[in-house]
Design an enzyme around this catalytic site. Sequence first.
Site, mmCIF file in Angstrom:
data_model
loop_
_atom_site.group_PDB
_atom_site.id
_atom_site.type_symbol
_atom_site.label_atom_id
_atom_site.label_comp_id
_atom_site.label_asym_id
_atom_site.label_seq_id
_atom_site.Cartn_x
_atom_site.Cartn_y
_atom_site.Cartn_z
ATOM 1 N N HIS A 107 -40.066 -25.079 -5.970
ATOM 2 C CA HIS A 107 -39.286 -25.327 -4.746
ATOM 3 C C HIS A 107 -39.794 -24.385 -3.666
ATOM 4 O O HIS A 107 -40.661 -23.532 -3.905
ATOM 5 C CB HIS A 107 -37.782 -25.125 -4.968
ATOM 6 C CG HIS A 107 -37.430 -23.803 -5.569
ATOM 7 N ND1 HIS A 107 -37.422 -22.627 -4.849
ATOM 8 C CD2 HIS A 107 -37.080 -23.464 -6.835
ATOM 9 C CE1 HIS A 107 -37.086 -21.623 -5.632
ATOM 10 N NE2 HIS A 107 -36.893 -22.105 -6.846
ATOM 11 N N ASP A 150 -43.649 -19.989 -8.649
ATOM 12 C CA ASP A 150 -42.194 -19.860 -8.631
ATOM 13 C C ASP A 150 -41.751 -19.399 -7.245
ATOM 14 O O ASP A 150 -42.100 -18.307 -6.804
ATOM 15 C CB ASP A 150 -41.755 -18.846 -9.697
ATOM 16 C CG ASP A 150 -40.270 -18.939 -10.012
ATOM 17 O OD1 ASP A 150 -39.581 -19.761 -9.392
ATOM 18 O OD2 ASP A 150 -39.805 -18.191 -10.894
ATOM 19 N N CYS A 185 -34.522 -23.258 -9.359
ATOM 20 C CA CYS A 185 -35.550 -23.104 -10.396
ATOM 21 C C CYS A 185 -35.329 -24.037 -11.575
ATOM 22 O O CYS A 185 -36.145 -24.919 -11.863
ATOM 23 C CB CYS A 185 -35.587 -21.655 -10.872
ATOM 24 S SG CYS A 185 -36.147 -20.482 -9.615
#
Length: 916
Positions: free
Chosen positions: A325, A59, A95
């Site tokens: 990302h 994440d 996200c």
Amino acid sequence: MRVSATTTLGVAFCLLVTLHYVESRPKEQSRRKHGRYYQRRASRKTKSDKPNIVVVMTDDQDSLLGSMDYMPKTMSLLQDFGATMKNAFVSTPMCCPSRSSFLTGMYVHNHNVYTNNDNCSSPQWQMTHERRNFATYLSNVGYRTGYFGKYLNEYNGSYIPPGWREWVGLIKNSRFYNYSVNFNGRITKHKDNYYKDYLTDLIANDSVTFLKVSKQIYPQKPVMMVLAMPAPHGPEDSAPQYQHLFENVTSHRTPSWNYAPNPDKQWLLQHTGKMEPIHIEFTDLLYRKRLQTLQSVDDAVYKVVKELDNLGELDNTYILYTSDHGYHLGQFGLVKGKAMPYEFDVRVPLYIRGPGIRPKSVISEMVQMIDLAPTILDMAGIAAPEQMDGESFLKLLQNGGRNEAVDLPWRDTILLERGKITARKIKIREKMEAMKNNIGFVSKDNRVMSDCSKPEFQVPCKPYQKWFCHHDQITGKYRMTKCRNIQKDRHHIKKKNCICPPKTQKAINKREKRIQKKFLLSHINYPHKFKPRFIRNKRSEYLDDVSAQLSHYEGKLGRIRTRRSFASDYDDPFAFPLSIEEYNYVKKCRVLLNDTVVCTKDIYVDVNTWKKHKQSLDKLIEHYKQQIDKLKEIRKYLKHSRPTDQQTGGLADVTMETSETMTTETTPMTTRQPIRLGSRDRGRPRNNNKAKTGLMITDNKSVISSDQQQVCRCNTPLRSDYLLRDRVGRKLSADDPLIYKVRRRKTNRHQRNQERKNRKKRKKLKKKDCNKTMMNCFTQNNNHWKTPPLWNLGPFCFCPNANNNTYWCVRTINKKDNFLYCEFITGFISYYDMNKDPHQLRNAVHDLEYATLQHIHEILNKLRKCKGAKDCTVRYSSTNTSTSTRQQNIKKGSEMTRKRSAFKHQHRKEALRNRS
């Protein structure tokens, strides 16, 4: 000396032998414990025909800031034994949108999850796109699917998404301690014990257990697992054994780090300056904590690969490592965050190993997050569904980056998008253009200050007034507040001239309902089917009461004056507002049955007629709006003055007054004044000097003016009527000992309310210096992190994003071109040539020719509307080549036409000569 040296060598040798025995003993015990199982697994012929698939997703992990250089286990196990996707991107660097694209293989404009809040795990998402995630297709063909870790930001844990047989889903956003998970339908809460609750280790242990049990119970079924790690997302709590590492590591300081201001970039970066020293210290510490959290991820990857090797499934397993990302830390002056269209936010690490993949291979073709779902299905031998926008790059992996086996050349252009066009963002764009051109732009504070000088926003609130202005002493600004009950903060004192209706019967309280339920449950045969409902009074009785009040109301007005005098003197709120001439203009247009508007011809010819018609319509619309507001007030009044069940609301029960007992002078009525109803007033003598109706009737000598009229508060008791009661409802006398407990309870309630107000004031004071126009700003303080290393340099403010940071971009990489082209919601355009400017420091949009700019704009519009893999596959070079070929064909066609026309002209000349 020789004896001492010999003794020292002997002691050292004994220590080495002891250490070797201690280290080898756990390994021997593990082999004794699990050796039979692994030997039995190796002896069986139990491998599935289809490969296993394991996806490890972090994440907010960056690719360009160097975080992968500090994960040696992952790099040695995946990069050295697999392929590295050199140009891996995400379509939306946020996200929830990016994870939704990972699950569905669709662009954001097709699955409609635009932000971390908008449609993220919403009912619409659950009913449509979530049912078509790649796990449903794998589960249908026999895969044992499992999901462990973070799912979507707004996932509330109330259900298990379709397609997953084993589910350990984190509720809400990433956390390392003090979180809750949905473990196969059961909500489990975790605290702050590292050995039991650290989320990264929990994901690793549960996934390994699922893998081991699946191969033991279902040896011939393949396994698909997703390990969604919370690291390195905030709050960046690392494991205790790694909290001392990476001190003074500054590899995140790229050439674009603290490169500010940027007047040639979008609005956010134009208004972002260089970082202050406290910001620089924070970015260095944040990067260190992010690297520390990734060490547990590195251990988890090693644990999963080791277990696959022990099970003999490593050679038959695809392992993918990526992130949702990228991230930035100080780039272009932005302290931290994501959601930018630049390389540090849209590029992600992607490493893949598995059967048929050449070790240490590097693939330069562009792949996206939307390509992972089709690729995973292709690994399982399943064709990608039509709704997926991505393509499978398995052929690129098996050919080591060579695309000769691919039927068509691989794409060289992808779409980057964030947000959608809304009415609010269109308004922001118009505002930005006005600010840029200095055309009548007024800031919000100045606009509110100018409105506060108008009489319609003054206090106290008048009838039909919606807003009033007041000065906020905390922020020093003027604010607009909605008009509600302005008397609620004053003492509840009954006015002299107020006439209140009789008190209505109160609804059944909770205690009475509970007693009735208990009584009914003891007298029925099926208690488990008992669901009592306490219904209200019949609606017909309520309508009768309302009609009686209105009849009484109209009867009084009719006896006071005649209709003609009433229309001339009284300001009727429902009177028709237009004159005869204006009404004739309104009649010039009408609406047909098919909802089409037809007007007379003079409307389309004469400008003055058109203007008068429009003015008449505006006046009529405004009048009807006022009528609606007044009707709402009447409806609100009728709700509050509803009679009780004991009253028989008929016309005979309504109090009637004759014209002889009423004065001829009245004041205008207000909708707040009540009408007295009820049978108890029947037959009683009337006093002419006292008001009995909503019309403020006084004696014959004086009339109450509108300034003297007072607003009644009939629904609130007097302050002297408040009685102290205990929790059961019993009245307490002054000498009752319980009265002190009740008073103390009221005092505590008052203190809690006061503390709540003080907290709101402190919160406003904190945000006073951390608010900027059209920016999303936050305050970082010393209490943000709970685990070492801690931040102790005090609070500071930073603005990582803006309301107008909505964009659509084209990213192209081929042998000739390497650029980024973006269009923002504000109308701003940027272009960066990566061959000349790899760090995107200069906006080179003015270097482009108009034809090239128009060509890229057309490609962007096509990608913004594309649906399906065929429609979303764009090749910039081939499109450009086809355009040049088309232009050459047009030139050839024009030359042939010119030759034909010249031949015809010459033929005509010869024919004329022959005739002459």
